[in-house]
Design a protein around this motif. Structure first.
Motif, PDB file in Angstrom:
ATOM      1  N   GLN A   4     -13.547  12.145  36.000  1.00 52.73           N
ATOM      2  CA  GLN A   4     -14.437  13.296  36.099  1.00 52.73           C
ATOM      3  C   GLN A   4     -15.773  12.976  35.423  1.00 52.73           C
ATOM      4  O   GLN A   4     -15.823  12.311  34.382  1.00 52.73           O
ATOM      5  N   ALA A   5     -16.871  13.437  36.011  1.00 53.38           N
ATOM      6  CA  ALA A   5     -18.183  13.247  35.389  1.00 53.38           C
ATOM      7  C   ALA A   5     -18.242  13.972  34.046  1.00 53.38           C
ATOM      8  O   ALA A   5     -17.760  15.099  33.907  1.00 53.38           O
ATOM      9  N   LEU A   6     -18.818  13.298  33.076  1.00 52.31           N
ATOM     10  CA  LEU A   6     -19.011  13.876  31.748  1.00 52.31           C
ATOM     11  C   LEU A   6     -20.497  13.839  31.397  1.00 52.31           C
ATOM     12  O   LEU A   6     -21.232  12.979  31.885  1.00 52.31           O
ATOM     13  N   TYR A   7     -20.884  14.753  30.520  1.00 53.53           N
ATOM     14  CA  TYR A   7     -22.270  14.835  30.089  1.00 53.53           C
ATOM     15  C   TYR A   7     -22.348  14.676  28.574  1.00 53.53           C
ATOM     16  O   TYR A   7     -21.371  14.917  27.855  1.00 53.53           O
ATOM     17  N   PHE A   8     -23.505  14.283  28.104  1.00 52.97           N
ATOM     18  CA  PHE A   8     -23.684  13.797  26.745  1.00 52.97           C
ATOM     19  C   PHE A   8     -23.129  14.744  25.687  1.00 52.97           C
ATOM     20  O   PHE A   8     -22.581  14.305  24.678  1.00 52.97           O
ATOM     21  N   GLU A   9     -23.275  16.043  25.881  1.00 53.09           N
ATOM     22  CA  GLU A   9     -22.847  16.998  24.860  1.00 53.09           C
ATOM     23  C   GLU A   9     -21.394  17.450  25.024  1.00 53.09           C
ATOM     24  O   GLU A   9     -20.909  18.262  24.222  1.00 53.09           O
ATOM     25  N   ASN A  10     -20.672  16.956  26.043  1.00 53.11           N
ATOM     26  CA  ASN A  10     -19.294  17.405  26.264  1.00 53.11           C
ATOM     27  C   ASN A  10     -18.388  17.090  25.075  1.00 53.11           C
ATOM     28  O   ASN A  10     -18.514  16.047  24.440  1.00 53.11           O
ATOM     29  N   ILE A  11     -17.441  18.014  24.801  1.00 54.27           N
ATOM     30  CA  ILE A  11     -16.418  17.765  23.794  1.00 54.27           C
ATOM     31  C   ILE A  11     -15.025  17.727  24.425  1.00 54.27           C
ATOM     32  O   ILE A  11     -14.043  17.420  23.752  1.00 54.27           O
ATOM     33  N   ALA A  12     -14.960  18.016  25.723  1.00 56.93           N
ATOM     34  CA  ALA A  12     -13.686  17.963  26.438  1.00 56.93           C
ATOM     35  C   ALA A  12     -13.950  17.731  27.915  1.00 56.93           C
ATOM     36  O   ALA A  12     -15.003  18.126  28.436  1.00 56.93           O
ATOM     37  N   CYS A  13     -13.022  17.095  28.586  1.00 57.31           N
ATOM     38  CA  CYS A  13     -13.101  16.900  30.030  1.00 57.31           C
ATOM     39  C   CYS A  13     -12.623  18.179  30.712  1.00 57.31           C
ATOM     40  O   CYS A  13     -11.514  18.666  30.431  1.00 57.31           O
ATOM     41  N   GLU A  14     -13.416  18.719  31.592  1.00 56.15           N
ATOM     42  CA  GLU A  14     -13.062  19.970  32.254  1.00 56.15           C
ATOM     43  C   GLU A  14     -11.961  19.792  33.285  1.00 56.15           C
ATOM     44  O   GLU A  14     -11.360  20.763  33.721  1.00 56.15           O
ATOM     45  N   SER A  15     -11.686  18.528  33.676  1.00 54.25           N
ATOM     46  CA  SER A  15     -10.660  18.280  34.678  1.00 54.25           C
ATOM     47  C   SER A  15      -9.286  18.048  34.047  1.00 54.25           C
ATOM     48  O   SER A  15      -8.336  18.773  34.332  1.00 54.25           O
ATOM     49  N   CYS A  16      -9.184  17.063  33.163  1.00 54.67           N
ATOM     50  CA  CYS A  16      -7.873  16.728  32.581  1.00 54.67           C
ATOM     51  C   CYS A  16      -7.697  17.294  31.173  1.00 54.67           C
ATOM     52  O   CYS A  16      -6.613  17.181  30.588  1.00 54.67           O
ATOM     53  N   HIS A  17      -8.755  17.876  30.639  1.00 57.68           N
ATOM     54  CA  HIS A  17      -8.739  18.580  29.343  1.00 57.68           C
ATOM     55  C   HIS A  17      -8.539  17.673  28.128  1.00 57.68           C
ATOM     56  O   HIS A  17      -8.256  18.168  27.034  1.00 57.68           O
ATOM     57  N   HIS A  18      -8.703  16.367  28.310  1.00 53.21           N
ATOM     58  CA  HIS A  18      -8.717  15.502  27.138  1.00 53.21           C
ATOM     59  C   HIS A  18      -9.951  15.823  26.277  1.00 53.21           C
ATOM     60  O   HIS A  18     -11.031  16.098  26.810  1.00 53.21           O
ATOM     61  N   SER A  19      -9.771  15.781  24.968  1.00 56.31           N
ATOM     62  CA  SER A  19     -10.940  15.811  24.089  1.00 56.31           C
ATOM     63  C   SER A  19     -11.755  14.554  24.337  1.00 56.31           C
ATOM     64  O   SER A  19     -11.211  13.490  24.665  1.00 56.31           O
ATOM     65  N   VAL A  20     -13.075  14.660  24.192  1.00 54.48           N
ATOM     66  CA  VAL A  20     -13.938  13.491  24.354  1.00 54.48           C
ATOM     67  C   VAL A  20     -14.924  13.450  23.191  1.00 54.48           C
ATOM     68  O   VAL A  20     -15.247  14.475  22.574  1.00 54.48           O
ATOM     69  N   GLY A  21     -15.376  12.252  22.879  1.00 55.78           N
ATOM     70  CA  GLY A  21     -16.352  12.068  21.815  1.00 55.78           C
ATOM     71  C   GLY A  21     -17.268  10.907  22.141  1.00 55.78           C
ATOM     72  O   GLY A  21     -16.936  10.042  22.970  1.00 55.78           O
ATOM     73  N   TYR A  22     -18.398  10.868  21.477  1.00 52.01           N
ATOM     74  CA  TYR A  22     -19.407   9.849  21.754  1.00 52.01           C
ATOM     75  C   TYR A  22     -19.263   8.678  20.792  1.00 52.01           C
ATOM     76  O   TYR A  22     -19.096   8.856  19.582  1.00 52.01           O
ATOM     77  N   LEU A  23     -19.321   7.469  21.361  1.00 47.02           N
ATOM     78  CA  LEU A  23     -19.276   6.227  20.595  1.00 47.02           C
ATOM     79  C   LEU A  23     -20.685   5.633  20.563  1.00 47.02           C
ATOM     80  O   LEU A  23     -21.116   4.996  21.523  1.00 47.02           O
ATOM     81  N   PRO A  24     -21.440   5.835  19.489  1.00 42.41           N
ATOM     82  CA  PRO A  24     -22.835   5.361  19.481  1.00 42.41           C
ATOM     83  C   PRO A  24     -22.959   3.844  19.592  1.00 42.41           C
ATOM     84  O   PRO A  24     -23.928   3.346  20.165  1.00 42.41           O
ATOM     85  N   GLY A  25     -21.993   3.100  19.067  1.00 44.32           N
ATOM     86  CA  GLY A  25     -22.065   1.647  19.148  1.00 44.32           C
ATOM     87  C   GLY A  25     -21.943   1.110  20.556  1.00 44.32           C
ATOM     88  O   GLY A  25     -22.443   0.023  20.862  1.00 44.32           O
ATOM     89  N   LEU A  26     -21.290   1.874  21.437  1.00 43.82           N
ATOM     90  CA  LEU A  26     -21.115   1.468  22.833  1.00 43.82           C
ATOM     91  C   LEU A  26     -21.929   2.324  23.786  1.00 43.82           C
ATOM     92  O   LEU A  26     -21.920   2.079  24.996  1.00 43.82           O
ATOM     93  N   ALA A  27     -22.618   3.314  23.257  1.00 38.37           N
ATOM     94  CA  ALA A  27     -23.425   4.240  24.070  1.00 38.37           C
ATOM     95  C   ALA A  27     -22.595   4.833  25.202  1.00 38.37           C
ATOM     96  O   ALA A  27     -23.027   4.883  26.353  1.00 38.37           O
ATOM     97  N   THR A  28     -21.403   5.305  24.863  1.00 41.76           N
ATOM     98  CA  THR A  28     -20.555   5.896  25.889  1.00 41.76           C
ATOM     99  C   THR A  28     -19.712   7.022  25.307  1.00 41.76           C
ATOM    100  O   THR A  28     -19.440   7.074  24.098  1.00 41.76           O
ATOM    101  N   LEU A  29     -19.309   7.936  26.176  1.00 41.87           N
ATOM    102  CA  LEU A  29     -18.319   8.946  25.830  1.00 41.87           C
ATOM    103  C   LEU A  29     -16.939   8.390  26.114  1.00 41.87           C
ATOM    104  O   LEU A  29     -16.739   7.653  27.085  1.00 41.87           O
ATOM    105  N   THR A  30     -15.983   8.739  25.280  1.00 44.60           N
ATOM    106  CA  THR A  30     -14.618   8.298  25.511  1.00 44.60           C
ATOM    107  C   THR A  30     -13.664   9.481  25.453  1.00 44.60           C
ATOM    108  O   THR A  30     -13.824  10.393  24.636  1.00 44.60           O
ATOM    109  N   ALA A  31     -12.671   9.451  26.344  1.00 46.78           N
ATOM    110  CA  ALA A  31     -11.556  10.386  26.210  1.00 46.78           C
ATOM    111  C   ALA A  31     -10.743   9.979  24.984  1.00 46.78           C
ATOM    112  O   ALA A  31     -10.773   8.820  24.547  1.00 46.78           O
ATOM    113  N   LEU A  32     -10.031  10.932  24.418  1.00 49.16           N
ATOM    114  CA  LEU A  32      -9.329  10.692  23.154  1.00 49.16           C
ATOM    115  C   LEU A  32      -7.866  11.093  23.249  1.00 49.16           C
ATOM    116  O   LEU A  32      -7.516  12.059  23.932  1.00 49.16           O
ATOM    117  N   GLU A  33      -7.028  10.329  22.558  1.00 52.11           N
ATOM    118  CA  GLU A  33      -5.619  10.675  22.401  1.00 52.11           C
ATOM    119  C   GLU A  33      -5.365  10.944  20.918  1.00 52.11           C
ATOM    120  O   GLU A  33      -5.744  10.128  20.064  1.00 52.11           O
TER     121      GLU A  33
END
Length: 360
Positions: free
Chosen positions: A11-40
Motif C-alpha cells: 500500500q502507498a504510504l506518505y511521510f507523516e503516516n504512523i500506520a498502513c491504512e490497508s494492513c494496519h501495521h504500525s509504520v515509522g520513518y528510518l532517517p538513515g535509510l530515508a524510508t518508512l518501514t512497517a513494524l512488528e
C-alpha cells in the motif's frame, strides 16, 4: 518528497503516516535509510522493522510520538530515558503544552520541521547540534508571545539558534501577516527553509572560506544589517528588484538574499522529487510546446541532477501547476519569476551544495 510503500502489503504510504491504512501495521520513518518501514512489535515496547536492511534491529518511536508529533524511529536510550529521534534532538524549547491550543500548533510545526530534516539529510548536508557546538550549533526554540502581548516573539536566526513564533502555526494569523507584509505566500515550511539558509551561510560560506565568491554573487554582507532592514521597511524597493532578487525581502541585505534564495532552492528540489516520484511529465498541446515541456529532472534532484536539468524541469512544472490552481480559483502555486539574475544565485546555491556533497 518521495513516495513510500508498506513492506507487508505494498500500500502507498506518505511521510507523516504512523500506520498502513490497508494492513494496519504500525509504520515509522528510518532517517538513515530515508524510508518508512512497517513494524512488528517485540512485546517489550520495542519494534522490529520489516525493512530488510534493518529487520533484526530493535527500535523505538521517538518520545514525541506519544504526542502524535513525530513518527521517526530511533534506538532505545541506554540510560532508560525517553529516546529522542535525530530530528527532535535539535529542539531546545517546545511550546508550553499546558495551553490546549499549543499541542496542535506544535504538531503542525513538527510536520514542517521533519520535512526540512528530510531534505537536509537527502542533500547530505552537515548538521551539528547546539550540544556539539555550543556557540554555532543548530537548535530550535518554538516560543509563544507574552500573555499580555507586551513581548511578541520574532521568528529569526542567531548563530545556529532558530526561533519560531508559534503563532505562525495558526493559519488565520499567518495569512493576516502574509497580507500585512505584502508576501506572495507564507508557510511554516518556508520559514524553516529560510532560517536554515542563515545557518548554512555560516557553515558553508563564512566558516568554509567562501566569503568572497558569495559576495561576488549576493553583494557585500558587511553592510550594517539592522540599518539595511530599517531602510527596507521604510523605503520602497528598487523598481527593477525582480531582475536580481527572488523576493522583495531578498533586497534588504545580502544575508536575506542568500536565505531567500536558499529557501527557494529547497522548494524546487523537494517539489521536483515529488513530481518525479509520481512520474509527472508535461507536454502541452500547443503548436510549439517545447519551452513548456519536460519529462522530469531525469536524475535525482537532490544528488545528481545538474542545475540546467533542474531548471528545465521546474519551469514547465510550475507553469502547469499554476494553471491548474487558476482553474480551481486558487492563487498561483509558484508566483515567482526566475530571471537570469535569480538563476545565477540559485546556481551558486546548487554548486555550493554539490561541492559539499563531493567533500562527503
Amino acid at each position: 518528497m518521495k513516495l513510500f510503500s508498506c513492506q507487508c502489503c505494498q500500500q502507498a504510504l506518505y511521510f507523516e503516516n504512523i500506520a498502513c491504512e490497508s494492513c494496519h501495521h504500525s509504520v515509522g520513518y528510518l532517517p538513515g535509510l530515508a524510508t518508512l518501514t512497517a513494524l512488528e512489535p517485540t512485546g517489550t515496547g520495542r519494534w522490529h522493522p520489516v525493512e530488510e536492511q534493518v529487520q533484526h534491529a530493535e527500535l523505538v518511536y521517538c518520545a514525541n510520538h506519544a504526542y502524535d508529533a513525530c513518527n521517526w524511529l530511533t534506538t532505545p536510550d541506554r540510560s532508560g530515558r525517553p529516546a529522542i529521534c535525530f530530528a527532535c534532538r535539535f529542539n531546545r524549547t517546545i511550546p508550553n503544552l499546558d495551553n490546549p491550543k499549543n499541542l496542535e500548533r506544535w504538531r503542525k510545526i513538527e510536520v514542517a520541521k521533519h520535512r526540512l530534516f528530510y531534505t537536509l539529510l537527502r542533500l547530505k548536508l552537515p548538521i551539528r547540534s547546539r550540544w556539539e557546538d555550543p556557540h554555532n550549533g543548530l537548535a530550535f526554540d518554538f516560543l509563544d508571545d507574552a500573555a499580555d502581548g507586551s513581548a511578541p516573539i520574532m521568528t529569526g536566526h542567531n548563530n545556529g539558534l532558530i526561533t519560531l513564533a508559534i503563532r505562525e502555526a495558526d493559519d488565520a494569523e499567518r495569512e493576516r501577516m502574509r497580507v500585512e507584509m505584502g508576501e506572495y505566500y507564507r508557510t511554516l515550511l518556508g520559514h524553516f527553509r529560510h532560517e536554515i539558509g542563515h545557518y548554512y551561510w555560516n557553515v558553508l560560506v563564512r566558516d568554509a572560506g567562501r566569503l568572497e565568491s558569495c559576495r561576488a554573487v549576493f553583494g557585500d554582507d558587511q553592510q550594517d544589517y539592522q540599518e539595511a532592514l530599517q531602510n527596507h521597511y521604510n523605503n520602497p524597493p528598487p523598481e527593477d528588484w525582480r531582475e536580481r532578487h527572488v523576493s522583495m525581502y531578498a533586497t534588504s541585505h545580502p544575508w536575506e538574499d542568500f536565505a531567500e534564495t536558499w529557501a527557494h532552492y529547497l522548494h524546487i528540489v523537494s517539489t521536483l522529487e515529488t513530481a518525479w516520484a509520481y512520474g509527472v511529465t508535461i507536454h502541452p498541446v500547443l503548436p510549439d510546446a517545447s519551452p513548456l515541456s519536460t519529462n522530469g529532472p531525469g536524475n535525482d534532484p537532490y544528488l545528481t541532477s545538474t542545475f540546467d536539468e533542474i531548471m528545465e524541469a521546474w519551469v514547465p512544472l510550475t507553469s502547469a501547476v499554476n494553471s491548474l490552481n487558476r482553474s480551481m480559483g486558487l492563487s498561483d502555486f509558484y508566483p515567482f519569476v526566475l530571471t537570469s539574475g535569480v538563476r545565477e544565485k540559485l546556481a551558486f546555491i546548487h554548486s555550493l551544495i554539490r561541492e559539499t556533497q563531493a567533500l562527503g
